[in-house]
Design a protein around this motif. Structure first.
Motif, PDB file in Angstrom:
ATOM      1  N   SER B 372       0.961  -1.229   0.000  1.00  0.00           N
ATOM      2  CA  SER B 372      -0.060  -0.033  -0.003  1.00  0.00           C
ATOM      3  C   SER B 372       0.926   1.413   0.011  1.00  0.00           C
ATOM      4  O   SER B 372       0.444   2.155  -0.643  1.00  0.00           O
ATOM      5  CB  SER B 372      -1.076  -0.336   1.176  1.00  0.00           C
ATOM      6  OG  SER B 372      -1.712  -1.072   1.064  1.00  0.00           O
ATOM      7  N   ASN B 373       1.998   1.285   0.877  1.00  0.00           N
ATOM      8  CA  ASN B 373       2.653   2.574   0.751  1.00  0.00           C
ATOM      9  C   ASN B 373       3.312   2.852  -0.566  1.00  0.00           C
ATOM     10  O   ASN B 373       3.188   3.906  -1.188  1.00  0.00           O
ATOM     11  CB  ASN B 373       3.897   2.290   1.906  1.00  0.00           C
ATOM     12  CG  ASN B 373       3.423   2.115   3.163  1.00  0.00           C
ATOM     13  OD1 ASN B 373       2.568   3.045   3.594  1.00  0.00           O
ATOM     14  ND2 ASN B 373       3.835   1.193   3.921  1.00  0.00           N
ATOM     15  N   ASP B 394       8.912   9.122   0.750  1.00  0.00           N
ATOM     16  CA  ASP B 394       7.728   9.012   1.677  1.00  0.00           C
ATOM     17  C   ASP B 394       7.428   7.540   2.002  1.00  0.00           C
ATOM     18  O   ASP B 394       7.308   7.215   3.041  1.00  0.00           O
ATOM     19  CB  ASP B 394       6.953   9.795   1.150  1.00  0.00           C
ATOM     20  CG  ASP B 394       7.071  11.298   1.233  1.00  0.00           C
ATOM     21  OD1 ASP B 394       7.931  11.901   1.637  1.00  0.00           O
ATOM     22  OD2 ASP B 394       6.362  12.190   0.486  1.00  0.00           O
ATOM     23  N   ALA B 395       7.344   6.882   0.882  1.00  0.00           N
ATOM     24  CA  ALA B 395       6.802   5.656   0.837  1.00  0.00           C
ATOM     25  C   ALA B 395       7.880   4.838   1.700  1.00  0.00           C
ATOM     26  O   ALA B 395       7.348   3.786   2.485  1.00  0.00           O
ATOM     27  CB  ALA B 395       6.645   4.876  -0.497  1.00  0.00           C
ATOM     28  N   MET B 399       7.027   2.781   5.224  1.00  0.00           N
ATOM     29  CA  MET B 399       7.347   1.436   5.165  1.00  0.00           C
ATOM     30  C   MET B 399       8.210   0.981   6.310  1.00  0.00           C
ATOM     31  O   MET B 399       7.839   0.236   7.121  1.00  0.00           O
ATOM     32  CB  MET B 399       7.782   0.816   3.921  1.00  0.00           C
ATOM     33  CG  MET B 399       8.165  -0.731   3.873  1.00  0.00           C
ATOM     34  SD  MET B 399       8.546  -1.057   2.026  1.00  0.00           S
ATOM     35  CE  MET B 399       9.685  -2.561   2.498  1.00  0.00           C
ATOM     36  N   ASP B 400       9.236   1.657   6.647  1.00  0.00           N
ATOM     37  CA  ASP B 400      10.093   1.282   7.730  1.00  0.00           C
ATOM     38  C   ASP B 400       9.577   1.800   8.884  1.00  0.00           C
ATOM     39  O   ASP B 400       9.669   1.059  10.004  1.00  0.00           O
ATOM     40  CB  ASP B 400      11.312   2.259   7.503  1.00  0.00           C
ATOM     41  CG  ASP B 400      12.303   1.487   6.361  1.00  0.00           C
ATOM     42  OD1 ASP B 400      12.047   0.296   6.302  1.00  0.00           O
ATOM     43  OD2 ASP B 400      13.450   2.251   6.131  1.00  0.00           O
TER      44      ASP B 400
ATOM     45  N   ASN C  89      -1.860   4.407   5.509  1.00  0.00           N
ATOM     46  CA  ASN C  89      -2.746   5.656   5.558  1.00  0.00           C
ATOM     47  C   ASN C  89      -3.485   5.615   6.684  1.00  0.00           C
ATOM     48  O   ASN C  89      -4.644   6.257   6.652  1.00  0.00           O
ATOM     49  CB  ASN C  89      -3.736   5.619   4.243  1.00  0.00           C
ATOM     50  CG  ASN C  89      -3.030   5.375   3.005  1.00  0.00           C
ATOM     51  OD1 ASN C  89      -1.967   6.130   2.513  1.00  0.00           O
ATOM     52  ND2 ASN C  89      -3.249   4.524   2.165  1.00  0.00           N
ATOM     53  N   PHE C  90      -3.148   5.187   7.862  1.00  0.00           N
ATOM     54  CA  PHE C  90      -3.952   5.499   8.861  1.00  0.00           C
ATOM     55  C   PHE C  90      -3.500   6.489   9.721  1.00  0.00           C
ATOM     56  O   PHE C  90      -2.298   6.819   9.998  1.00  0.00           O
ATOM     57  CB  PHE C  90      -3.911   4.067   9.507  1.00  0.00           C
ATOM     58  CG  PHE C  90      -4.576   4.171  11.008  1.00  0.00           C
ATOM     59  CD1 PHE C  90      -5.862   3.720  11.090  1.00  0.00           C
ATOM     60  CD2 PHE C  90      -3.917   4.582  12.363  1.00  0.00           C
ATOM     61  CE1 PHE C  90      -6.662   3.633  12.256  1.00  0.00           C
ATOM     62  CE2 PHE C  90      -4.552   4.678  13.255  1.00  0.00           C
ATOM     63  CZ  PHE C  90      -6.058   4.373  13.220  1.00  0.00           C
ATOM     64  N   ASP C  91      -4.566   7.292  10.131  1.00  0.00           N
ATOM     65  CA  ASP C  91      -4.360   8.772  10.762  1.00  0.00           C
ATOM     66  C   ASP C  91      -5.721   8.650  11.467  1.00  0.00           C
ATOM     67  O   ASP C  91      -6.676   9.087  11.049  1.00  0.00           O
ATOM     68  CB  ASP C  91      -4.158  10.002   9.901  1.00  0.00           C
ATOM     69  CG  ASP C  91      -3.869  11.122  10.998  1.00  0.00           C
ATOM     70  OD1 ASP C  91      -4.413  11.049  11.874  1.00  0.00           O
ATOM     71  OD2 ASP C  91      -3.450  12.053  10.261  1.00  0.00           O
TER      72      ASP C  91
END
Lengths: 312, 405, 337
Positions: B372-373, B394-395, B399-400, C89-91
């Protein structure tokens, strides 16, 4: 206290008498025309998606997805219906058996919800005891928690109940029905209590003076007066069972127990390759029974939604 | 006691198989004949069209003919529910004896202790009659143990229409030239449609890498390869590449002739051949400045439920099914894990070539947080015009963070 | 208020009855409640308590078979608030804000439309009013999963009826490019934690279609309970239509509509189907609701511990909502009772 009737839902019989008491004078011709135009516009937005589904389901070209707006396809065909009835899923279960299982779940849910819910609602509405307020709040609070959240504990619980060597409650239609009832019961109690609150007490008090006990009062006086709310509760219970796929897909492992909603969920899935015409035909088949019952019971259902019940 | 019996029977199978391997390569029956009992198997072919399920049914019927005492119950589960349902059921001691599926959930299930450790089968599977490739076994191995019996390999390549595209482009530059000349090509990129799965091949073409296998950390920012591949996709879109949210739409456009080629996997072969016949061709995706197109290659295979009371029988059944793999290859275009099976169909052969440059799908737990990231990163670059370097950074961070690295 | 009148014992001023006699009413009450309570204790309250336990542990797939999970204190709660969980995408606060905004906008539109159309249909002498009422009720009668799936297909960029329709309407002027209603990643509106993608408007459209008819039915019921002579008297006093609506219709509608609006708010707040099936929570998780996150945590990730902590948050949010709305409803009831 005397004008409390305004806040309670008006029972059907009463409403029938009052119907037609409309405000003001007859509308003018101009208003009539404008209103008709508006009403037709609203009607077309309501009907548009429904027509679209039906037209997809009878599209004779048997294409995977529609390629244009074709609300009245030329040359209707029932091929999509034949296809989904002949082979609703890849599993060895026929359309009739799927429908039978759906009905079983729905009826069990409706009966359980009605029996348990009406007893509890009556007690909460008419009898006074310690902890009544706490219990009301508890029921309301549970009502608000979505059923999704309870899957893991319910799964473990229902799978731990076994009969003999092969029958497991969790892996049965009854198990699914019980799980669904956990979701329908709080609303049923809340709604029925709200409705019973609005029934005048005079009859019950008279019966009590005549020596009737609480159970007799409940069965022979309160229940008959609560007909609309009973219809609603039974119907909502039935719908909950009919459209349920969440617990069914998690619990059931024998194809012989599968339901129409499960098959429909399979078609709706993200990676599904079902042609839209077949999905549409199946959707129409699943929707028609509940839609028909809804439209038949409409008057009762509206009257039975005891919305004043929020007062608690 | 039970494990002892199982081990000894597995050894017996191994010995038998080894015995066979010294002889002719076509004597499979010896290892699997005489099965009796009842087996329940789950599959999810309902999602991918009729060809796979038909082939599967034919194979089950053949195994049953060989073993009259065997009773097989097949259950079709929607693909989106398959893993979840199996995991909940198996964890509470239920579920089928085995299931067959892609290995999306293999690492999770192996680490949750839901699958039978089949490590002792490795030698058997490598030898005749199974002759499975080392790559397929590697991608079925989690933390050094084999938890899946590979059946076939999956990876994506370029489907093209010979009538619209006589010479298909083989490099990223050739793609760009073709696009600028007006050739319509397609690519699946959407977050919901598995964009980060389709993109993986391009990372290799630009020398990019996602995961550092040693540390489990995101390695996408260590070179510019991943960002370059996203930039290429964005440029290609500007040049006329058609991007799709899901592969069903790409397939429809391809059959209609709106696009002359698109990147997709062998599960499409059946339907495309029906629609296009001899006009269909397959070659690997574009080679780039950093190397060949290297899509994720992972085995579909059988997973034996540890909670089953019939793990031996389930294993034997899986092996018996493998001896009929030719049916899957001929009828449903599977790329067999068995390297000695003859592939006559040119499309299937095309995919066999694609698999050769594939990237064995990592079974590291950290990959769970890739999808998803990086799906977000791809959508951000393509639709929002985000700078590729920024999107990849950003991804990587996200992820990390999710992997607590 | 009515507590005293219901207990028949108080009618008879006899010598103080024994404890056994006095508690008779309570005992009957418990007897009536027993079946429902027993069942609810097992299938509702027990899972609830179990949730509380799980929320303080790392409960996962491994523990389903019975091995106890490890206690982790408040870690699960902290991870949720920090957005430090596996779900992409969790916030938490963005999703919560969206969830409130979603429920609020829907209910405001549903109620306004419902009342408007009910008033319109209630005009004296309107032709075909019964026919329209019969058609308008149809959306309510369709199972929600079908509604969600049909609207997803309707909003499909290449094969959906919405784009076909818009394309047809605009074709005389220009060629409309396919609009990707459910996946377009651009923000239409972004104010603080509130982010609205195009998908929000698609979901809103579908839910308006689904939601206003029942509001209209409830409003119609209330309208028909208004005595006609009130309007006649107002007319004699020279009140115009707006004044009649403002001073007669609205006061009668309020007590019926408010409880229903509250109920609708909670239903919409927890509406799983549209978000899950239409947009899949996308793009970038911007149309996820608390209830779909719950589903993902349980079904897709099997993070039972975190899901339980999440459900507890949800529980308190909804409990607060219940108490506030309960007060509001009571206030209205008192005003008119």
């Amino acid at each position: 206290m005397t004008t409390v009737t305004v806040a309670r839902p008006i029972p059907v019989e009463e409403k029938a008498v009052r119907a037609g008491t409309k405000g003001g004078r007859q509308i003018t011709f101009k208003t009539q025309i404008l209103s008709q135009i508006f009403c037709i516009a609203v009607a077309s937005t309501v009907l548009f998606p429904l027509l679209w589904v039906v037209s997809m389901s009878i599209d004779p070209r048997n294409i995977a997805k529609p390629d244009g707006l074709n609300l009245i396809p030329s040359g209707a065909s029932l091929a999509a219906y034949q296809a989904v009835i002949a082979k609703p899923t890849l599993n060895p279960i026929s359309f009739v058996e799927l429908a039978r299982n759906s009905i079983e779940i729905s009826v069990i849910v409706a009966l359980l919800t009605l029996t348990l819910g009406s007893l509890a609602a009556y007690a909460l509405s008419r009898l006074h005891f310690h902890g009544r307020q706490v219990l009301m709040i508890a029921v309301l609070a549970v009502l608000m928690l979505p059923a999704v959240a309870t899957l893991a504990p319910l799964y473990v619980l229902l799978y731990s109940i076994k009969l003999g060597t092969t029958w497991v409650l969790g892996n049965s239609i009854l198990g699914v029905a019980i799980a669904v009832t956990a979701g329908t019961l709080p609303f049923a109690i809340w709604n029925m209590k709200g409705y019973i609150d609005t029934i005048p007490r005079e009859l019950e008090e008279a019966a009590a003076v005549d020596g009737a006990n609480k159970l007799q009062i409940f069965l022979f006086i309160v229940l008959p007066l609560a007909k609309p709310v009973i219809a609603v509760t039974a119907f909502f219970g039935f719908i909950a069972g009919w459209t349920e796929f969440y617990f069914s897909w998690a619990f059931l492992q024998h194809p012989a127990d599968f339901t129409l909603s499960m098959a429909l969920k399979g078609m709706v899935g993200q990676y599904g390759s079902t042609p839209w015409s077949e999905f549409a035909a199946f959707a129409v088949l699943v929707a028609i029974p509940v839609s028909a019952v809804y439209l038949l019971l409409q008057r009762y259902i509206v009257a039975g939604l005891a919305l004043g019940g929020v007062k608690g | 006691m039970k494990t002892l019996i199982r081990l000894s029977s597995l050894t017996a199978v191994a010995i038998l198989a080894a015995a066979c391997s010294s002889g002719a390569t076509t004597a499979p029956v010896a290892t699997t004949a005489g099965m009796s009992g009842t087996i329940t198997i789950w599959e999810a072919y309902g999602a991918s069209g009729a060809a796979e399920r038909d082939a599967f049914d034919t194979m089950v019927a053949a195994v049953k003919t060989d073993n009259p005492g065997l009773n097989v119950t097949v259950l079709d589960i929607p693909f989106s529910d398959l893993f979840s349902k199996f995991e909940t059921a198996a964890a509470t001691g239920g579920g089928p004896d085995l299931y067959i599926a892609p290995n999306d959930s293999l690492p999770t299930e192996a680490r949750a202790n839901l699958l039978v450790d089949e490590s002792s089968l490795s030698a058997t599977l490598l030898a005749a009659p199974y002759n499975e490739s080392q790559v397929s076994l590697d991608a079925a191995t989690v933390d050094g143990k084999l938890y899946e019996i590979p059946e076939s390999m999956k990876a994506v390549g370029l489907f093209y229409r010979t009538d619209l595209l006589p010479t298909a482009p083989t490099t990223t530059d050739a793609w760009m030239t073709a696009l600028k000349a007006g050739t319509k090509l397609g690519y699946v990129y959407g977050a919901n449609g598995g964009g980060s799965y389709y993109m993986w091949g391009l990372y290799g073409a630009f020398g990019g890498k996602i995961l550092d296998p040693a540390t489990g950390k995101c390695a996408a920012t260590s070179t510019t390869g991943v960002a370059d591949s996203l930039k290429w996709l964005s440029d290609a879109k500007a040049a006329g590449l058609v991007l799709y949210q899901n592969d069903t739409d790409a397939k429809a456009a391809f059959i209609k002739g709106d696009i002359a080629g698109f990147i997709d996997g062998p599960w499409m072969t059946g339907d495309l051949k029906t629609a296009l016949g001899a006009k269909l061709g397959v070659i690997p995706g574009p080679t780039g400045p950093g190397g060949p197109f290297s899509p994720l290659a992972a085995p579909d295979g059988f997973y034996i439920n540890k909670a089953s009371a019939n793990t031996d029988l389930a294993t034997k059944f899986a092996l018996a099914m493998l001896t009929h793999e030719q049916t899957f290859v001929d009828k449903a275009g599977h790329i067999p894990a068995n390297t000695t099976i003859t592939i006559t169909d040119p499309i299937t052969q095309g995919f066999a070539n694609v698999v050769k440059t594939g990237f064995a799908r990592p079974t590291a737990a950290e990959l769970n947080n890739y999808w998803s990231n990086f799906g977000n990163a791809i959508v951000a670059v393509i639709d929002k015009g985000t700078d590729p370097t920024q999107a990849v950074a950003d991804a990587c961070t996200a992820m990390d963070k999710a992997n607590k690295k | 208020m009515s507590v005293a009148t219901a207990a028949p014992e108080t009618i008879a001023p006899l010598p103080r009855p024994s404890w056994w006699r006095r508690s008779a009413n309570a005992r009957t009450a418990y007897l009536f409640l027993l079946p429902a309570l027993l069942v609810m204790a097992v299938i509702t309250f027990y899972p609830l308590m179990f949730q509380v336990y799980m929320s303080f542990t790392d409960y996962s797939l491994k523990n389903l078979a019975g091995t106890p999970a490890n206690p982790v204190g408040l870690d699960n709660y902290a991870s949720i608030l920090n957005g430090n969980i596996v779900l992409p995408n969790f916030d938490f606060f963005r999703i919560l804000t969206f969830n409130f905004f979603w429920a609020l906008t829907n209910v405001v539109i549903h109620v306004s439309l419902g009342v408007l159309i009910a008033v319109l249909l209630n005009q004296k002498g309107l032709k075909l009013a019964r026919f329209y009422r019969a058609i308008y009720i149809l959306p309510v009668a369709i199972p929600p999963i079908i509604v969600a799936a049909v609207w997803r297909d309707m909003f499909d960029p290449n094969n959906g009826a919405v784009n076909f329709l818009l394309g047809g309407l605009t074709s005389i002027f220009f060629k409309l490019p396919p609009i990707d209603w459910l996946n377009n990643p651009s923000d239409i509106l972004s104010v603080g934690p509130l982010v609205l993608p195009l998908a929000y408007f698609a979901l809103l459209t579908a839910n308006i279609w689904l939601g206003w008819p029942l509001n209209s039915v409830v409003a119609t019921g209330a309208l028909q309970s208004i005595p006609g002579d009130l309007y006649e008297a107002a007319e004699l006093d020279g009140a115009n239509s707006w004044q009649q609506f403002r001073h007669i219709t609205l006061p009668f509608l309020r007590p019926a509509m408010l409880p229903y609006a509250i109920y609708g708010f909670i239903i919409t707040f927890n509406l799983f189907y549209l978000s899950y099936f239409m947009s899949g929570g996308g793009p970038f998780g911007q149309t996820e609701l608390l209830v779909t996150i719950d589903y993902r945590l349980v079904q897709e990730q099997h993070l039972f511990g975190i899901a339980a902590a999440f459900a507890i948050f949800q529980f308190f949010i909804l409990l607060a909502l219940t108490i506030i709305t309960n007060r509001m409803a009571k206030a209205t009831a008192d005003q008119y009772a």
